[in-house]
Design a protein around this motif. Structure first.
Motif, mmCIF file in Angstrom:
data_model
loop_
_atom_site.group_PDB
_atom_site.id
_atom_site.type_symbol
_atom_site.label_atom_id
_atom_site.label_comp_id
_atom_site.label_asym_id
_atom_site.label_seq_id
_atom_site.Cartn_x
_atom_site.Cartn_y
_atom_site.Cartn_z
ATOM 1 N N GLY B 118 0.788 -1.223 0.000
ATOM 2 C CA GLY B 118 0.000 0.000 0.000
ATOM 3 C C GLY B 118 0.822 1.274 0.000
ATOM 4 O O GLY B 118 0.258 2.359 -0.040
ATOM 5 N N ASP B 123 3.601 1.304 -5.026
ATOM 6 C CA ASP B 123 2.575 1.374 -6.059
ATOM 7 C C ASP B 123 3.107 2.018 -7.336
ATOM 8 O O ASP B 123 2.622 1.743 -8.429
ATOM 9 C CB ASP B 123 1.363 2.155 -5.541
ATOM 10 N N TYR B 127 2.938 -3.146 -11.676
ATOM 11 C CA TYR B 127 2.133 -4.290 -11.246
ATOM 12 C C TYR B 127 2.968 -5.407 -10.630
ATOM 13 O O TYR B 127 2.689 -5.912 -9.562
ATOM 14 C CB TYR B 127 1.358 -4.854 -12.432
ATOM 15 N N VAL B 130 4.367 -4.697 -7.168
ATOM 16 C CA VAL B 130 3.316 -4.682 -6.153
ATOM 17 C C VAL B 130 2.949 -6.107 -5.759
ATOM 18 O O VAL B 130 2.884 -6.452 -4.571
ATOM 19 C CB VAL B 130 2.065 -3.950 -6.683
#
Lengths: 94, 199, 536
Positions: B118, B123, B127, B130
């Motif tokens: 988070g 972020d 992708y 994360v």
């Protein structure tokens, strides 16, 4: 339910297995540090497989235990493999 | 009636069945890992380089040794060596604690670099990163939680051996505790290459 | 083992309090029979809430537009109805109630392998149930995702998802521990002479069920934990905005939740397999085929989860595989139906209350099963996916299957459990009203679904009005039957006439001990020397 004779594993066996496990660990680290790219991961996983077999058979006493435990463990691991395979059928061919 | 008749094999079977549920519990995460690794191979490869291989290797070896010590404690109790048994259980618990301390510093370093679920920095990485770190924290976190439970279980075993509730002819509980501990080791054997060694 | 004194054996488990008073003789007892009843009472209490929510939905659907509630309330109603019915009632239903009560007796044991763990499972069950039910009343409004908790909505919505998801997670633990207990019990505590192939069918189905409980539940456990992680830490596993894949959530969820259907139906089939031979006065037909098909259902049922996701965008290969596997799992189910019918063939049938439930079970189960094949076919599925057709199919299987078997088992074992017989005329009246109501309630849903009425909507086009009225009226009829059944049983448990040891003429071990059974079930552990269900 007769009283079963318990198998006593010697300290030496445990120590030998431990040494083997540590060597395998270092081996997998070394293999992945040199550039073999795609095969390195496969090798690392293969080594993990060998290591876990050692742990299951000796540390967890499967080798000396009733057959039913070995059968169950084998089935459960195959089950997990099949489930991963079927899930990947979706993602591999999407 | 349970006092009249003790069923060691039944007790061990129960423990194994519990271990199966644990394997499947982590299995769900391994499925997730397989899928996201397949979808983002490059990013997983790069993100893995952020992890500290030496610390990971040391922790692996620590867990392996602890697995061996708890296995030996079962030999010791069968040979009626109470002192050695206690000593071996205690060293297992200490090794587990060292593992956790290493883990703490490892996680702490990641948090300092702004890598945690988070976080804005994470972020912004894309992708694959994360998901990689999401899985990393979730899986190693769940594993660490199992270590804590395992330490508590072994703490009880230590106490039971001490008060002679577990003896050379009645040690099934200790064996079950050992089985649980080996499971924790077993899962780490797979977590280690999947996270640290794919760089 | 035979150190019990003679007078102990005469005292039933209901009189033997272990020195405890009031409610404590229930909630502190590790006797498998008392724990079974604890489950029965708690499940029945939640069932009243579940039924109420169901009736509210049917009342909303009695006319188009807002009748008694709007969209948000309707979403919440079907969600909580689903969560309660699935996780609190049908999954624990037969195994926890009748499994607990009957399994040790049927295999000739004094209790389950781990009695304390058994009581702990009940406490965990209650903790989980309270969490789930509290989601109805706490702060942000009841959850509105449907019982499937589909991501990403389940971690985006502002409603009380946490208690519901956490509750389902906790209930999973209870289910796992019960399964573990039963597996060890069956492996270790069968009476001397009771080989695997002399074991009655009900324990066999519990065995298959227990494996599924043990091996499938952890997957949903971890999935729900991941959803909790998403909500609290914003990790991104299933969040498309962070690269996560919501379809992966569906995979993980159904890897458990499809086998869960077999957790529900297998023990139901087991109970039916107990009832039918008893009332046909005939050895069960094809005992081995039933056992093999039980294990086959449990095994293949583990690999068919994808048929819940035919329209979610899976790859063609996956669609094809899941469709084939779905058809395969129909085979062992059909084998069972043939076995039951063949058992009845040329038997001397007495159509008593349990038999009526069993026969109607076969009827509704066949409708549910065949419509399941329609859903399993890829092309047709696209047409009826997410319509009332699915709701109809699902309720025919889960309510018609598990529910009917539950009531059948309750009427079958009631005299054994309480030592009293119920009023059979009222029981039959309740059954026929319930049965008619059931068909009227869920039958029209097939028609509506094929015509295209989507499920989970509080509103519908005026074209669908007629069948919806019929369906809603059916709900009221069914509830009437249900009330009659419950009142009859409740009254009879307190003041029915005394039941004898073997009122139905059954052959298994539970009918060879007094009703209600003594605390330790058997004076002496019996030795089994002949096959099960033998009528000479």
């Amino acid at each position: 339910m007769a009283e079963e004779k318990h198998h006593i594993t010697s300290y030496k066996t445990y120590l030998l297995v431990l040494v083997a496990l540590i060597i395998f660990t270092l081996l997998s680290v070394t293999i992945t540090q040199i550039e073999l790219s795609r095969w390195a991961t496969v090798a690392a996983l293969l080594i993990a497989g060998i290591k876990s077999t050692f742990v299951l058979l000796v540390f967890m006493h499967l080798k000396f235990d009733l057959r039913i435990f070995r059968v169950m463990v084998g089935l459960i691991i195959s089950l997990l493999v099949v489930v991963i395979f079927i899930t990947m059928l979706d993602f591999l061919f999407r | 009636m349970s006092n009249v008749h003790r069923d060691d094999i039944g007790s061990k079977l129960g423990m194994w069945l519990f271990i199966f549920t644990e394997i499947l519990l982590f299995g769900g995460l391994f499925i997730t890992y397989a899928v996201y690794r397949y979808l983002h191979p490059e990013a997983f490869h790069l993100a893995s380089q952020e992890l500290d291989v030496p610390i990971g290797t040391i922790n692996t070896i620590i867990l392996l040794i602890s697995s061996a010590t708890i296995a030996m404690s079962i030999t010791a109790i069968q040979q009626k060596k109470k002192k050695l048994t206690l000593w071996l259980i205690a060293s297992t618990i200490v090794l587990a604690a060292i593992f956790l301390i290493n883990k703490y510093f490892e996680w702490g370093a990641k948090f300092e670099h702004g890598i945690f679920p988070g976080s804005e920095y994470l972020d912004s990485l894309g992708y694959g990163d994360v998901l990689f770190f999401g899985l990393y924290f979730f899986m190693t976190g769940l594993h660490a939680f199992h270590i804590i439970i395992g330490m508590a279980v072994l703490g009880f075993m230590f106490y039971y051996v001490k008060i002679d509730r577990l003896t050379f002819d009645n040690f099934q509980l200790l064996e079950n505790g050992g089985l649980y501990w080996h499971l924790v080791d077993l899962i780490w054997i797979f977590l280690f290459p999947l996270f640290y060694l794919i760089a | 083992m035979s150190e019990n004194k003679q007078h102990d054996a005469q005292k039933s488990y209901l009189e033997e309090t272990g020195g405890r008073k009031g409610i404590f003789k229930w909630i502190l007892s590790t006797d498998h029979k008392r724990i079974g009843l604890l489950y029965l009472y708690s499940i029945m209490s939640w069932f009243f809430i579940g039924v109420t929510l169901g009736v509210l939905m049917k009342l909303e659907l009695i006319a188009p537009g807002i009748t008694i509630m709007g969209a948000q309330s309707y979403n919440a109603t079907f969600t909580v109805h689903g969560v309660i019915m699935i996780f609190l009632i049908v999954i624990p239903g037969l195994p926890a109630v009748f499994g607990n009560f009957m399994l040790p007796i049927q295999i000739g044991a004094k209790d389950v392998a781990f009695p304390k763990l058994n009581l702990l499972s009940w406490y965990i069950y209650i903790a989980g149930s309270i969490l789930v039910v509290s989601s109805l009343f706490a702060g942000g409004g009841p959850p509105d995702t449907g019982w499937t908790f589909y991501a990403p909505y389940s971690f985006k919505t502002g409603t009380n998802m946490l208690p519901a998801v956490l509750g389902a997670f906790v209930l999973g633990f209870s289910s796992i521990l019960t399964g573990l207990n039963f597996l060890v019990t069956i492996h270790r505590l069968r009476a001397p002479g009771m080989t695997w192939l002399k074991m009655p069918v009900f324990p066999w189905t519990l065995y298959g069920t227990a494996w599924i409980q043990l091996l499938a539940t952890p997957i949903v456990g971890i999935t729900l934990l991941m959803v909790i992680g998403e909500r609290i830490f914003n990790i991104g596993f299933f969040d498309p905005a962070k690269g996560g894949d919501p379809i992966l959530y569906q995979h993980l969820f159904w890897i458990y939740s499809h086998p869960a259907v077999y957790i529900m139906i297998l023990p139901a089939m087991g109970a039916i397999s107990e009832i039918i031979p008893t009332f046909a006065r005939k050895t069960i037909f094809g005992y081995r085929a039933i056992i093999v098909s039980t294990l086959a259902i449990a095994f293949v049922g583990y690999f068919v989860w994808g048929h819940h996701m035919f329209t979610s965008g899976m790859s063609g290969t996956a669609l094809f595989t899941f469709s084939i596997l779905t058809f395969i799992v129909a085979i062992p189910s059909a084998i069972k139906v043939f076995n039951w019918v063949s058992t009845m063939h040329q038997g001397s049938i007495s159509a008593d209350v349990p038999f009526l439930w069993a026969a109607s079970f076969i009827f509704v189960f066949m409708i549910g099963g065949l419509t399941g094949l329609i859903l399993g076919a890829l092309a047709v599925n696209v047409h009826v996916h997410d319509t009332a057709f699915v709701v109809g199919h699902f309720h025919f299987i889960v309510f018609g299957g598990t529910g009917f078997a539950f009531f059948g088992a309750l009427h079958y074992w009631f005299p054994k459990i309480y030592g009293r017989m119920y009023d059979r005329a009222w029981a039959k009246t309740g059954w026929i009203i319930f049965f008619i109501g059931f068909i009227t309630l869920y039958g029209p849903m097939f028609y509506l679904g094929i015509r295209g009425m989507p499920r989970r909507y509080f509103d519908y086009l005026p074209d669908y009005h007629g069948p919806n009225i019929i369906s809603s009226l059916g709900a009221l009829v069914m509830v009437t039957g249900f009330v009659i059944i419950v009142i009859n049983l409740f009254k009879s448990a307190r003041s029915g006439e005394k039941a004898e040891m073997n009122p139905w003429g059954g052959t298994n071990l539970e009918w060879r001990i007094p009703s209600p059974p003594p605390l330790e079930n058997f004076d002496e552990i019996p030795t089994i020397d002949k096959a099960t269900y033998k009528y000479d």
